[in-house]
Enzyme design. Structure first.
Site, mmCIF file in Angstrom:
data_model
loop_
_atom_site.group_PDB
_atom_site.id
_atom_site.type_symbol
_atom_site.label_atom_id
_atom_site.label_comp_id
_atom_site.label_asym_id
_atom_site.label_seq_id
_atom_site.Cartn_x
_atom_site.Cartn_y
_atom_site.Cartn_z
ATOM 1 N N THR A 118 0.845 -1.198 0.000
ATOM 2 C CA THR A 118 0.000 0.000 0.000
ATOM 3 C C THR A 118 0.879 1.247 0.000
ATOM 4 O O THR A 118 0.590 2.222 -0.710
ATOM 5 C CB THR A 118 -0.914 -0.008 1.239
ATOM 6 O OG1 THR A 118 -1.527 -1.288 1.326
ATOM 7 C CG2 THR A 118 -1.973 1.064 1.167
ATOM 8 N N GLU A 338 10.580 -28.180 25.380
ATOM 9 C CA GLU A 338 11.410 -27.057 24.911
ATOM 10 C C GLU A 338 12.897 -27.412 24.967
ATOM 11 O O GLU A 338 13.660 -27.037 24.083
ATOM 12 C CB GLU A 338 11.139 -25.791 25.735
ATOM 13 C CG GLU A 338 9.716 -25.250 25.608
ATOM 14 C CD GLU A 338 9.279 -25.011 24.170
ATOM 15 O OE1 GLU A 338 10.127 -24.715 23.316
ATOM 16 O OE2 GLU A 338 8.067 -25.151 23.891
ATOM 17 N N ASP A 412 5.064 -27.904 15.443
ATOM 18 C CA ASP A 412 6.383 -28.429 15.063
ATOM 19 C C ASP A 412 6.246 -29.354 13.867
ATOM 20 O O ASP A 412 7.066 -29.330 12.947
ATOM 21 C CB ASP A 412 6.992 -29.253 16.214
ATOM 22 C CG ASP A 412 7.163 -28.426 17.473
ATOM 23 O OD1 ASP A 412 7.225 -27.197 17.340
ATOM 24 O OD2 ASP A 412 7.211 -29.022 18.562
HETATM 25 P P1 ATP Z 1 -1.368 -6.080 3.111
HETATM 26 O O1 ATP Z 1 -0.938 -7.066 2.086
HETATM 27 O O2 ATP Z 1 -1.715 -6.728 4.415
HETATM 28 O O3 ATP Z 1 -2.384 -5.095 2.636
HETATM 29 P P2 ATP Z 1 0.764 -4.223 2.639
HETATM 30 O O4 ATP Z 1 1.874 -4.965 1.978
HETATM 31 O O5 ATP Z 1 -0.096 -3.371 1.778
HETATM 32 O O6 ATP Z 1 -0.082 -5.226 3.508
HETATM 33 P P3 ATP Z 1 1.224 -1.824 4.088
HETATM 34 O O7 ATP Z 1 -0.220 -1.576 4.373
HETATM 35 O O8 ATP Z 1 1.843 -1.021 3.018
HETATM 36 O O9 ATP Z 1 1.436 -3.362 3.790
HETATM 37 O O10 ATP Z 1 2.087 -1.680 5.414
HETATM 38 C C1 ATP Z 1 1.508 -1.676 6.690
HETATM 39 C C2 ATP Z 1 2.329 -0.796 7.618
HETATM 40 O O11 ATP Z 1 3.577 -1.427 7.864
HETATM 41 C C3 ATP Z 1 2.670 0.554 7.056
HETATM 42 O O12 ATP Z 1 1.711 1.511 7.390
HETATM 43 C C4 ATP Z 1 4.018 0.868 7.677
HETATM 44 O O13 ATP Z 1 3.855 1.433 8.954
HETATM 45 C C5 ATP Z 1 4.643 -0.490 7.867
HETATM 46 N N1 ATP Z 1 5.539 -0.865 6.763
HETATM 47 C C6 ATP Z 1 5.416 -1.949 5.956
HETATM 48 N N2 ATP Z 1 6.441 -2.013 5.087
HETATM 49 C C7 ATP Z 1 7.214 -0.944 5.311
HETATM 50 C C8 ATP Z 1 8.421 -0.443 4.727
HETATM 51 N N3 ATP Z 1 9.016 -1.090 3.709
HETATM 52 N N4 ATP Z 1 8.938 0.707 5.212
HETATM 53 C C9 ATP Z 1 8.350 1.348 6.236
HETATM 54 N N5 ATP Z 1 7.231 0.934 6.830
HETATM 55 C C10 ATP Z 1 6.655 -0.194 6.390
#
Ligand code: ATP
Length: 500
Positions: A118, A338, A412
């Protein structure tokens, strides 16, 4: 306010009708009219309206303001590079049309959840100076046929009007979870999904270079293999960009980004956190920084320390500590289980155990924390076998000490089975190089049990050979509920009479 006025209006209609009937007016036509108006209203409301519902509008508006740049996305260097190159086609559209190159209409981002897909789409909108409109595949799934398709139309309309209103030349439409509407079409079922998908394809086919605003669709999924080939053919989503879990350098970068607004103690080494958080996604790393800050605040400290960060890594990896009380007997069994994992891990990879803990966390009653290992991209047969032995060692220890297993080993076994599967698909078993469809289930079952039985026997022998270390470590673990890697290795040295 609108809702209140509506309720007053609805409530006063029956009163008015009764009053009119009392005055002797024939109210039957009025009742029929009211029923007809009511039914039409309900139908429109249930089908999601002619336009998207208010809550969806709000949801989209919330994500609509981007401003996020590629610099604010940690790691993902090659994915960012690929995406920028694709977006340059949109930015340099005049050159493109001179060469007669067709525009890129769709980019598909594939990768595990929380890796920043996103964020990438938002940064893409910023890079191309475009308006950003987002929706999720699940928003289009409705009980009523045709609603999904009309929402797709709405989405494209919204992007166009928004671009016009904001006087922008470009628009980026982001569709998360595209697999929900773009799954493979089989047989005559799922007609609603088909219509939604058809509508999306039609809209995509209707995008032209000359048209203003220029629309780019970015879709995200973590199940690319599920997508219908019609979506992936040239001219539609023909740019595929893999957004993987970050490597150590990427994790460090993400931690840097999310620690910017947090007070870190001088002693903190984010490199160490990056090492400890092997396999974490960006979203999990963001959560680590957030949880560490919460721990620091709870401790009444002005700064986040390394200890807070380590606790946060444990929490994100294993879940919150719970105060579930286990019986003494249960505790002993967990300790045996464990320690089984720990002894096998230390023999297979000396120095790899960080600590063994007997405290309920998430769904586990105890756990072994491993020291970060060097990141590997290739696995050898003996490495995979070692990992299977570590996974099987919990159950093996229970068998030795209790004569049978418990339900504590299901995870596991799942892990062991996945590893065996990797061995099979990589041609590392006695079946040789195979395609999984080439062999019957019976053959696979036979090979699977052969590998697991043999490794289980080797694991048991390994534990018996180290019984002295096991027993001494068990005493400490039951007494102190925690056995550090150093204490543990001390037992190994003692058993071999090696100097400390
Ligand atoms: P989904 O597949 O679940 O929709 P996504 O791949 O779209 O997930 P995002 O929604 O872009 O993931 O990321 C969620 C949050 O994780 C972001 O708002 C950010 O805070 C953090 N995050 C994820 N990847 C990064 C990155 N590469 N750099 C910085 N922050 C990140």
């Amino acid at each position: 306010m609108r809702k209140l006025a509506m309720e007053i209006a609805v409530g006063s209609v029956p009163v008015l009708l009764i009053f009119l009937a009392y005055l002797g007016v024939n109210v039957t036509p009025l009742i029929i009219l009211a029923i007809m108006v009511g039914s039409v209203y309900m139908l429109v409301k249930m089908r999601g309206g002619i336009t998207a519902t208010a809550s969806q509008e709000r949801k989209r508006k919330k994500v609509a303001s981007t401003g996020l740049t590629f610099e604010e996305i940690g790691g993902q260097d090659s994915a960012k590079q690929e995406l920028r190159e694709a977006l340059d086609f949109m930015v340099r559209h005049e050159e493109i049309s001179k060469f007669g190159i067709r525009p890129i209409k769709g980019i598909l981002l594939t990768g595990p959840p929380g890796t920043g897909k996103t964020l990438m789409a938002k940064a893409a909108a910023q890079y191309t100076n475009a308006v950003f409109v987002a929706a999720s595949g699940s928003e289009f799934v409705e009980m009523y046929v045709g609603v999904g398709a009309s929402r797709i139309r709405e989405l494209f309309k919204e992007a166009r009007t928004k671009a016009l209103k904001e006087k922008k030349e470009n628009a980026v439409i982001f569709i998360d979870e595209i697999d929900v509407i773009g799954g493979k079409r089989e047989g005559g079922q799922q007609r609603e999904y088909d219509q939604t998908l058809n509508q999306l394809l039609t809209e995509m086919d209707g995008i032209y270079t000359s048209e203003a605003p220029k629309i780019l669709i970015i879709a995200a999924t973590n199940r690319k293999e599920m997508l219908d080939s019609a979506l992936l053919r040239p001219g539609r989503f023909d740019r595929h960009i893999q957004v993987d879990l970050p490597d150590k350098k990427g994790r460090r970068h993400i931690l840097d980004i999310h620690s910017k607004n947090k007070p870190l103690a001088e002693e903190v080494s984010l490199d160490k956190v990056a090492e400890e958080s092997y396999g974490f996604s960006g979203a999990q790393l963001e959560s680590v920084m957030n949880e560490a800050a919460i721990y620091a605040m709870r401790d009444d400290q002005a700064e986040i320390t390394q200890r807070h960060l380590s606790m946060a890594v444990d929490k994100v990896m294993l879940g919150e500590k719970t105060d579930r009380q286990s019986t003494e007997e249960e505790k002993r069994r967990v300790a045996v289980h464990e320690l089984g994992h720990a002894v096998a891990a230390e023999v297979v990879a000396p120095g790899s155990v960080n600590q063994v803990v007997l405290s309920p966390r998430g769904r586990a009653l105890g756990y072994v924390r491993h020291n970060p290992q060097e990141e590997k991209y290739l696995y050898t047969k003996s490495y995979l076998e070692g990992q299977i032995m570590i996974a099987l060692a919990g159950a093996a220890a229970e068998e030795i000490y209790y004569g049978g297993r418990s339900t504590g080993s299901s995870n596991d076994f799942e892990q062991a089975l996945n590893l065996v599967h990797t061995m099979m698909t990589s041609g590392l078993t006695s079946l040789g190089i195979i395609h999984m469809d080439m062999v019957t289930k019976e053959v696979l079952m036979h090979e699977n049990s052969k590998i697991l039985d043999e490794l289980a026997a080797r694991t048991k022998q390994l534990l018996i050979d180290n019984a002295a270390v096991f027993d001494k470590s068990l005493d400490i673990l039951l007494r102190e509920e925690r056995l550090s890697g150093e204490q543990f290795r001390c037992q190994f040295r003692d058993s071999m009479n090696l100097p400390a």
